[in-house]
Design an enzyme around this catalytic site. Sequence first.
Site, short mmCIF file in Angstrom:
data_model
loop_
_atom_site.label_atom_id
_atom_site.label_comp_id
_atom_site.label_asym_id
_atom_site.label_seq_id
_atom_site.Cartn_x
_atom_site.Cartn_y
_atom_site.Cartn_z
N TYR A 69 0.89 -1.10 -0.04
CA TYR A 69 0.00 -0.05 -0.01
C TYR A 69 0.84 1.20 0.02
O TYR A 69 0.42 2.30 -0.79
CB TYR A 69 -0.72 -0.03 1.29
CG TYR A 69 -1.93 1.18 1.13
CD1 TYR A 69 -3.15 0.94 0.39
CD2 TYR A 69 -2.08 2.09 2.22
CE1 TYR A 69 -4.15 2.08 0.53
CE2 TYR A 69 -2.95 3.14 2.26
CZ TYR A 69 -4.07 3.18 1.38
OH TYR A 69 -5.12 3.89 1.45
N ILE A 95 -9.73 7.76 8.10
CA ILE A 95 -11.05 8.25 7.91
C ILE A 95 -12.08 7.18 7.81
O ILE A 95 -11.61 6.09 7.27
CB ILE A 95 -11.02 8.74 6.32
CG1 ILE A 95 -9.89 9.86 6.00
CG2 ILE A 95 -12.51 9.48 5.85
CD1 ILE A 95 -9.75 10.97 7.07
N LEU A 131 -14.49 1.23 3.90
CA LEU A 131 -13.15 0.44 3.79
C LEU A 131 -12.61 0.04 5.33
O LEU A 131 -11.80 -0.89 5.40
CB LEU A 131 -12.13 1.44 2.93
CG LEU A 131 -10.70 0.80 2.73
CD1 LEU A 131 -10.62 -0.48 1.78
CD2 LEU A 131 -9.89 2.02 2.05
P1 NAD Z 1 -14.38 2.59 0.14
O1 NAD Z 1 -14.05 1.04 0.16
O2 NAD Z 1 -15.30 3.05 0.92
O3 NAD Z 1 -14.51 2.74 -1.47
C1 NAD Z 1 -13.49 2.44 -2.54
C2 NAD Z 1 -14.45 2.17 -3.66
O4 NAD Z 1 -13.85 1.97 -4.76
C3 NAD Z 1 -15.73 1.30 -3.51
O5 NAD Z 1 -16.95 1.67 -3.94
C4 NAD Z 1 -14.90 -0.12 -4.59
O6 NAD Z 1 -16.03 -0.68 -5.12
C5 NAD Z 1 -14.43 1.25 -5.35
N1 NAD Z 1 -13.23 0.14 -6.17
C6 NAD Z 1 -12.27 -0.43 -5.39
N2 NAD Z 1 -11.53 -1.09 -6.37
C7 NAD Z 1 -12.14 -0.73 -7.62
C8 NAD Z 1 -11.73 -1.22 -8.86
N3 NAD Z 1 -10.71 -1.91 -9.14
N4 NAD Z 1 -12.38 -0.53 -9.96
C9 NAD Z 1 -13.50 0.09 -9.65
N5 NAD Z 1 -13.72 0.49 -8.57
C10 NAD Z 1 -12.90 -0.13 -7.66
O7 NAD Z 1 -13.08 3.16 0.43
P2 NAD Z 1 -12.41 4.60 0.88
O8 NAD Z 1 -12.12 4.69 2.35
O9 NAD Z 1 -13.29 5.72 0.42
O10 NAD Z 1 -11.28 5.02 0.00
C11 NAD Z 1 -11.25 5.54 -1.10
C12 NAD Z 1 -9.71 5.87 -1.68
O11 NAD Z 1 -9.10 6.73 -0.32
C13 NAD Z 1 -8.76 4.70 -1.62
O12 NAD Z 1 -7.99 4.92 -2.66
C14 NAD Z 1 -8.17 4.69 -0.40
O13 NAD Z 1 -6.78 3.99 -0.49
C15 NAD Z 1 -7.90 6.14 0.14
N6 NAD Z 1 -7.68 6.56 1.29
C16 NAD Z 1 -8.67 6.09 2.38
C17 NAD Z 1 -8.17 6.41 3.60
C18 NAD Z 1 -9.30 5.93 4.94
O14 NAD Z 1 -8.97 6.17 5.96
N7 NAD Z 1 -10.59 5.61 4.41
C19 NAD Z 1 -7.06 6.84 4.06
C20 NAD Z 1 -6.40 7.24 3.01
C21 NAD Z 1 -6.57 7.03 1.99
#
Ligand code: NAD
Length: 250
Positions: free
Chosen positions: A153, A188, A192
């Site tokens: 990651y 956040i 996920l």
């Molecule tokens: P989430 O799981 O709530 O949403 C992610 C979405 O991406 C889902 O709807 C999923 O179906 C879609 N997805 C995943 N793989 C996919 C693919 N191959 N093709 C199309 N769609 C796909 O996650 P989130 O927490 O909202 O995360 C969103 C982004 O933020 C991610 O890139 C994650 O790494 C990043 N992020 C999240 C956090 C956190 O704490 N939540 C922190 C830092 C970064």
Amino acid sequence: MSRLQGRIALVTGAASGIGLATSLRFAREGATVLLVDRNDVALRAARAALPEDGHETVVLDVTDEKGWIALAERIAARFGKLDVLVNNAGFGKFGSIADTTLDQWRSIIAVNLDSVFLATKYMLPLLAASGRGAIVNMSSIRGIVGAPNTGSYCAAKGGVRMFTKATALECAAIGNGVRANSIHPGHIATPLTAPAYTDREIARTLLADVPLGRIGEADEIADGILFLASDESRYMTGGEIVIDGGSTAQ
Ligand code: NAD
């Protein structure tokens, strides 16, 4: 005033969490939103949550090159341009380097990093046609500071951070009017991360790392993405915004 009035904005991972919060925010600011996700069912629910007409859903796995080519053709025919590209889709699977298989490593790199390359490659002509195209790439604090058991990651999100800077400089050199910036959330609350935050021990460890003393909300990241997508950030390219409650300031 609506900050994205008349603009076409594509958001990946739009069916959940930060992507959904961003899509809702964009719609309220006047954008026509193209919600992209691989989860068909969740995508339909997300579309139903958007109040205004005109938004569209696209079922696409963001690692699928042919899918991106077809989507670029569809946007070109329908709108002739793209104003905002938010490369948000991604996920993390954590474990030691010893326990990570090559297939697991490749899948994390593919979803978080290959996808950003593919989207940028095929959407760039449409963003250039906008005259003020804005790319917002989802990295993480793990693209800035490391942590144990997050190797793939960290590699992917660090790659997103540097690819963003290279994209920004390439676009500036061409003079196509496209800006690219990355965004770096800390902890956040989203679907996920829900499993980690419902585990009290993990939640306590994570919170000890956050000076503001709480987990962030998806809306708080959407606010940062909106800034990077709008003209308010017009003098910003190759930059990064960290939204982490102070975690990386220590
Ligand atoms: P989430 O799981 O709530 O949403 C992610 C979405 O991406 C889902 O709807 C999923 O179906 C879609 N997805 C995943 N793989 C996919 C693919 N191959 N093709 C199309 N769609 C796909 O996650 P989130 O927490 O909202 O995360 C969103 C982004 O933020 C991610 O890139 C994650 O790494 C990043 N992020 C999240 C956090 C956190 O704490 N939540 C922190 C830092 C970064």
